[in-house]
Motif scaffolding. Structure first.
Motif, short mmCIF file in Angstrom:
data_model
loop_
_atom_site.label_atom_id
_atom_site.label_comp_id
_atom_site.label_asym_id
_atom_site.label_seq_id
_atom_site.Cartn_x
_atom_site.Cartn_y
_atom_site.Cartn_z
N HIS A 190 0.82 -1.21 0.00
CA HIS A 190 0.00 0.00 0.00
C HIS A 190 0.85 1.26 0.00
N VAL A 191 0.29 2.29 -0.57
CA VAL A 191 0.95 3.57 -0.75
C VAL A 191 0.11 4.63 -0.06
N LEU A 192 0.71 5.34 0.89
CA LEU A 192 -0.01 6.36 1.65
C LEU A 192 0.49 7.75 1.26
N TYR A 193 -0.42 8.60 0.86
CA TYR A 193 -0.13 9.98 0.49
C TYR A 193 -0.43 10.84 1.71
N LEU A 194 0.62 11.36 2.34
CA LEU A 194 0.52 11.95 3.67
C LEU A 194 1.08 13.37 3.71
N PRO A 195 0.78 14.14 4.76
CA PRO A 195 1.34 15.49 4.89
C PRO A 195 2.87 15.45 4.85
N ARG A 196 3.46 16.49 4.29
CA ARG A 196 4.93 16.54 4.10
C ARG A 196 5.68 16.53 5.43
N THR A 197 5.02 16.94 6.52
CA THR A 197 5.68 16.99 7.83
C THR A 197 5.40 15.74 8.67
N SER A 198 4.88 14.69 8.07
CA SER A 198 4.54 13.48 8.81
C SER A 198 5.73 12.91 9.56
N ASP A 199 5.47 12.34 10.72
CA ASP A 199 6.52 11.76 11.56
C ASP A 199 7.04 10.48 10.90
N ILE A 200 8.24 10.54 10.35
CA ILE A 200 8.80 9.40 9.61
C ILE A 200 9.04 8.21 10.53
N ARG A 201 9.23 8.45 11.82
CA ARG A 201 9.45 7.34 12.76
C ARG A 201 8.20 6.49 12.89
N GLN A 202 7.03 7.12 12.85
CA GLN A 202 5.79 6.35 12.92
C GLN A 202 5.61 5.50 11.66
N ILE A 203 5.97 6.05 10.53
CA ILE A 203 5.85 5.31 9.27
C ILE A 203 6.83 4.14 9.24
N ALA A 204 8.05 4.35 9.72
CA ALA A 204 9.08 3.30 9.70
C ALA A 204 8.65 2.08 10.50
N LYS A 205 7.87 2.29 11.56
CA LYS A 205 7.43 1.17 12.40
C LYS A 205 6.46 0.23 11.67
N LEU A 206 5.96 0.66 10.52
CA LEU A 206 5.02 -0.17 9.77
C LEU A 206 5.72 -1.20 8.88
N ALA A 207 7.03 -1.12 8.79
CA ALA A 207 7.77 -2.04 7.91
C ALA A 207 7.67 -3.46 8.43
N PRO A 208 7.33 -4.42 7.57
CA PRO A 208 7.34 -5.83 7.99
C PRO A 208 8.76 -6.26 8.30
N GLU A 209 8.91 -7.36 9.03
CA GLU A 209 10.24 -7.87 9.37
C GLU A 209 11.03 -8.15 8.10
N ASP A 210 12.29 -7.73 8.09
CA ASP A 210 13.23 -7.94 6.99
C ASP A 210 12.86 -7.19 5.71
N ARG A 211 11.94 -6.23 5.81
CA ARG A 211 11.61 -5.41 4.65
C ARG A 211 11.63 -3.96 5.08
N LYS A 212 11.61 -3.07 4.12
CA LYS A 212 11.71 -1.66 4.45
C LYS A 212 10.54 -0.87 3.86
N VAL A 213 10.34 0.29 4.42
CA VAL A 213 9.37 1.25 3.90
C VAL A 213 10.14 2.34 3.17
N ASP A 214 9.74 2.64 1.96
CA ASP A 214 10.32 3.76 1.23
C ASP A 214 9.44 4.98 1.45
#
Length: 262
Positions: A213-237
């Motif tokens: 899934h691709v989330l279109y979010l505010p430019r000031t979004s907390d990147i740390r919250q987004i990073a926590k959504l990464a599945p194990e052994d994969r990354k969020v771009d």
């Protein structure tokens, strides 16, 4: 222009593709800044911003007043969602007036696009605008529904979806450009996505986690919250999309969470 009632579903399915909805009195094509309501002018200071949203605006693009606040600038929409080539179907969960759906369809990247919009007047604008841009109607399926209802049926009771509304989940990407309301969205240096309204980050991710899934979010979004959504052994771009030297949004590309044993 009509304020006629939209077509009603008359089948045994809970959800089916939408017929062509009529433009209503809520669907507007402003021809000058003097016609644009003040709250829109405040958010979109000059009428020429219409052309950054839809380059063919003068040809007959229609938007509801609410849709003005949610349309992705056309140059940004064209650049998004270049994901894994094995995924050939896209669900636009908040299709709105069609800006993203149109851009995605015109890339030739997707075999199918499911465009979901729960407001009838906004959906009518989207259908009108897609037709104006000569989008191939065989690619886009418009659905008048709440996208969370659609996804719940897709995963748990697909037999209640019309066959033309069903997709192969393993080949599908969800694109979500939700409303950005919430305290701090415009003022905080770093926006807490748990405060986003009416759908916060956890609610969105929970609904989409079984698919890329691709989330279109505010430019000031907390990147740390987004990073926590990464599945194990994969990354969020996470990508900042800019136009005329200014960031317009942060877009997060989040891989699906694999079910146990898969």
């Amino acid at each position: 222009m009509s304020s006629a009632k939209v077509p009603e579903i008359a089948t045994g399915y809970a959800l089916e593709p939408a017929d062509k909805f009529p433009l209503t009195d809520e669907c507007k094509h402003y021809e000058g800044r003097h016609q644009v309501p003040w709250d829109i002018q405040k958010s979109k200071p000059a009428h020429h911003t219409a052309y950054s949203i839809f380059s063919w605006y003068d040809e007959g693009v229609y938007l509801t007043d609410d849709a003005w606040f949610g349309v992705t600038p056309e140059p940004v929409a064209k650049e998004m969602c270049a994901t894994d080539a094995s995924r050939d179907t896209l669900i636009d969960a908040f299709a709105g007036a069609g800006g993203n759906t149109i851009a995605f369809a015109l890339t030739g990247r997707w075999k199918r696009i499911i465009a979901i919009e729960r407001d009838a007047s906004t959906l009518a604008c989207g259908q009108n605008n897609a037709e104006l841009y000569e989008v191939d109607p065989s690619i886009v399926t418009w659905i008048h529904a709440d996208s969370f209802q659609y996804l719940e049926l897709l995963h748990n009771r697909p037999e209640e979806l019309h066959p033309d509304a069903r997709v192969d989940v393993s080949k599908t990407v969800v694109f979500s450009s939700p409303p950005w309301g919430g305290p701090g969205y415009r003022t905080d240096e770093v926006f807490d996505l748990s405060n986003m309204q009416p759908y916060n980050l956890d609610m969105l991710h929970s609904a989409y986690s079984s698919m890329d899934h691709v989330l279109y979010l505010p430019r000031t979004s907390d990147i740390r919250q987004i990073a926590k959504l990464a599945p194990e052994d994969r990354k969020v771009d996470a990508v900042q999309y800019c136009m005329e030297g200014a960031s317009k949004a942060l877009v997060a590309y989040i891989p699906r969470c694999k079910a146990r044993g898969s």
